[in-house]
Design a protein around this motif. Sequence first.
Motif, PDB file in Angstrom:
ATOM      1  N   GLN A  94      47.620  93.067  89.622  1.00  0.00           N
ATOM      2  CA  GLN A  94      47.527  94.483  89.293  1.00  0.00           C
ATOM      3  C   GLN A  94      46.739  95.235  90.359  1.00  0.00           C
ATOM      4  O   GLN A  94      46.635  96.457  90.305  1.00  0.00           O
ATOM      5  N   GLN A  95      46.190  94.515  91.343  1.00  0.00           N
ATOM      6  CA  GLN A  95      45.450  95.209  92.404  1.00  0.00           C
ATOM      7  C   GLN A  95      46.447  95.928  93.320  1.00  0.00           C
ATOM      8  O   GLN A  95      47.410  95.325  93.797  1.00  0.00           O
ATOM      9  N   PRO A  96      46.193  97.211  93.594  1.00  0.00           N
ATOM     10  CA  PRO A  96      47.152  97.983  94.398  1.00  0.00           C
ATOM     11  C   PRO A  96      47.458  97.334  95.750  1.00  0.00           C
ATOM     12  O   PRO A  96      48.611  97.305  96.186  1.00  0.00           O
ATOM     13  N   LEU A  97      46.448  96.799  96.391  1.00  0.00           N
ATOM     14  CA  LEU A  97      46.658  96.181  97.701  1.00  0.00           C
ATOM     15  C   LEU A  97      47.618  94.994  97.606  1.00  0.00           C
ATOM     16  O   LEU A  97      48.513  94.819  98.445  1.00  0.00           O
ATOM     17  N   VAL A  98      47.431  94.184  96.579  1.00  0.00           N
ATOM     18  CA  VAL A  98      48.298  93.021  96.379  1.00  0.00           C
ATOM     19  C   VAL A  98      49.725  93.494  96.058  1.00  0.00           C
ATOM     20  O   VAL A  98      50.709  92.936  96.554  1.00  0.00           O
ATOM     21  N   GLN A  99      49.820  94.560  95.268  1.00  0.00           N
ATOM     22  CA  GLN A  99      51.147  95.071  94.914  1.00  0.00           C
ATOM     23  C   GLN A  99      51.884  95.606  96.134  1.00  0.00           C
ATOM     24  O   GLN A  99      53.095  95.434  96.258  1.00  0.00           O
ATOM     25  N   GLU A 100      51.136  96.221  97.041  1.00  0.00           N
ATOM     26  CA  GLU A 100      51.769  96.698  98.281  1.00  0.00           C
ATOM     27  C   GLU A 100      52.318  95.529  99.092  1.00  0.00           C
ATOM     28  O   GLU A 100      53.400  95.605  99.675  1.00  0.00           O
ATOM     29  N   ILE A 101      51.551  94.457  99.145  1.00  0.00           N
ATOM     30  CA  ILE A 101      51.985  93.271  99.898  1.00  0.00           C
ATOM     31  C   ILE A 101      53.282  92.713  99.300  1.00  0.00           C
ATOM     32  O   ILE A 101      54.251  92.462 100.014  1.00  0.00           O
ATOM     33  N   LEU A 102      53.300  92.563  97.983  1.00  0.00           N
ATOM     34  CA  LEU A 102      54.483  92.011  97.320  1.00  0.00           C
ATOM     35  C   LEU A 102      55.697  92.926  97.517  1.00  0.00           C
ATOM     36  O   LEU A 102      56.820  92.473  97.712  1.00  0.00           O
ATOM     37  N   GLU A 103      55.424  94.219  97.480  1.00  0.00           N
ATOM     38  CA  GLU A 103      56.488  95.193  97.633  1.00  0.00           C
ATOM     39  C   GLU A 103      57.139  95.072  99.013  1.00  0.00           C
ATOM     40  O   GLU A 103      58.364  95.078  99.144  1.00  0.00           O
ATOM     41  N   ARG A 104      56.295  94.945 100.038  1.00  0.00           N
ATOM     42  CA  ARG A 104      56.839  94.796 101.407  1.00  0.00           C
ATOM     43  C   ARG A 104      57.644  93.513 101.532  1.00  0.00           C
ATOM     44  O   ARG A 104      58.750  93.508 102.076  1.00  0.00           O
ATOM     45  N   ILE A 105      57.072  92.423 101.042  1.00  0.00           N
ATOM     46  CA  ILE A 105      57.755  91.125 101.168  1.00  0.00           C
ATOM     47  C   ILE A 105      59.129  91.182 100.497  1.00  0.00           C
ATOM     48  O   ILE A 105      60.139  90.800 101.088  1.00  0.00           O
ATOM     49  N   LEU A 106      59.171  91.692  99.286  1.00  0.00           N
ATOM     50  CA  LEU A 106      60.434  91.727  98.539  1.00  0.00           C
ATOM     51  C   LEU A 106      61.440  92.675  99.180  1.00  0.00           C
ATOM     52  O   LEU A 106      62.635  92.381  99.263  1.00  0.00           O
TER      53      LEU A 106
END
Lengths: 212, 487
Positions: free
Chosen positions: B259-271
């Motif tokens: 739920q951390q925004p930074l982690v979500q950004e990372i996952l978003e880029r990867i996907l």
Amino acid sequence: MSYAYLFKYIIIGDTGVGKSCLLLQFTDKRFQPVHDLTIGVEFGARMITIDGKQIKLQIWDTAGQEAFRSITRSYYRGAAGALLVYDITRRDTFDHLTSWLEDARQHSNSNMVIMLIGNKSDLESRREVKKEEGEAFAREHGLVFMETSAKTAANVEEAFINTAKEIYEKIQEGVFDVNNEANGIKLGPQHGPANVHPGSGNASMSQSGGCC
Amino acid sequence: MMSSQPATPVPKQNSLWKRGSINVPGRPKLKSASKSKAADADSFQNFTESVSDAWDIGDDEFCNLSIGDMIISPGEVHSAALSVLESHKQSTLSVKPNACTDAGKAEALQRLAMKDAVPRLPDHVIHPKHYPGFPRPIGQGSTAVRTSSESETSSEALRIQKFQTILFEGSSSINMEELKKLSWSGVPSAVRPDVWRLLSDYVPPNRDRWESVATKKREEYWNYVENYYKTRSDEQNGETYRQIHIDIPRMAPLMPLFQQPLVQEILERILFIWAIRHPASGYVQGINDLVTPFFVVFISEHVERCLELTSNSPPNVDKVVSAEALRSVEADTFWGFSHLLSGIQDHYTFAQPGIQKRIHQLADLVQRVDKTLHAHIARHDIDYLQFAFRWMNNLLTRELSLQCTLRLWDTCLVEPQGFGLFYLYICAAFLFHWRDELLRQMDFQSLMLLLQNLPTKDWTPKEIEVLTAEAYRLKYVFDGAPNHLAK
């Protein structure tokens, strides 16, 4: 627990409109703010009472993503009721209703009762689709309409139960052939042609009191 | 054909699996098995009570249980595999003679699963060399801290040393066969990032080239990001991005890390990068769950107390990991995830033919191995697709905890077609595990509710060891068998 009828439902609509949350609120009376993505189909069930009769609802909650459409289509067949859900805070989910409806009409039996649901009515400040628009769409396509909130539980019971009432009325009118399970309706055991357990003799069944 | 073999599903390899008429090697009873089963039963009972208004014994068809028809008992499988693994640990980690017959049998089964015995542990404590520049020297220096903080047993420490010997000692060329043999039974978290990079063909076996290859791969990923990520607002890719963007916050709702925004950004880029580079499938819901294990593994080498990350109150990632290190984690996660998906791309192309085929094969396999269970499922009009689709689509990540998934993937990364055909056997073993509970369900509704909500809450990597051993056994028996596994 005996029942008079079993109705099968399907819940359809775009991804993220709250289909799984509606089901969870209806079956478990709770709300989960972050709900994991539904993959394929998920199953839920609950007993309700209509006209003094016990009715068992078995509900298929489907994944909304287009990629799963080929999987979820097969669940239209054998459903007596459908909840077609959109999100009142996302205009695109309302815009896609026509294609959902076409899909439903094409793959279901013609008597299937469809309830149109505008979900997330608690998020009034973010509303993008007016209630009148939902009503107009429903009128135009011959659907029953309701706005709900899976979060506050507003109208959730009503959505599922009113759909069941419609189906029940159709049965009374003789529209549905209750002996054809493909219609998503099944007679309860006491309504069946015989009370005998087919080929059973299984001791473990005696606890149900001789009748299931 | 299997049908003529009521006593054992192993007609041809009888000599391997069945030395006595009753005792099957590696199938002694173990007491601990019944305990966990009781717990499972309890939790499912709680579940059934919570939905009791919807439950109705005997409302659909009825079924006659005939225990005599039983071909494989999951209880036996469970206890057998447990004992296999127990005794394997004993026999490989300490120099202990195998006088006991059960242990001997168990070891034989495990040896088969490993194909060969693993090399003996050196007596001295190993201090691997430091390779500067390579993503944080795993297990070098920080191992001690992590080991004690995770209170791993001393045998686990010995296992770590074995891995370190292979990874960091001797010639610069890693012995991949040795590494695979050892990894099949699980990779300690301290060395998992290094091992997974090797098993995913991300870095070559030549240790001297790790750093340069990893650097190049990371640059390549970040070039993709630079070139493609901006297209997320284009008309062509906008829909893909929007879908990923609304899905990410709904991922792993029980793990606050995600739920951390930074982690979500990372996952978003990867996907997003993966999706637009693979237009044949694009982004399909479920593959997002396949990113998280890689992310957790690769970030773990940058944090002292990696268990905290997956806890209920994880530290902010940018507070404990440098921006530079996070770039490496993101790239490594992308490549690990890409490697996994490259083996199962037809799972996610139009109409998901890969999954459909596997589910068809699963039904076929169950019918051959356990006719009673198959008949029970069929009698209640349950379609395998209705429960196994999610198993295959998300590779059981919804059914298993992250910790269990990591352990399972250790094995799958070693197995050929580890996430394809081998997962079929994993799913079959998983289904057989619940056999008794499933047979107790007397109607469609209770059966379906159980199948979609299997009580794995208390599962630990120990259960996964049993699962992989059983999957291997199924594979050994059925893989390549004539007329087997429907096309």
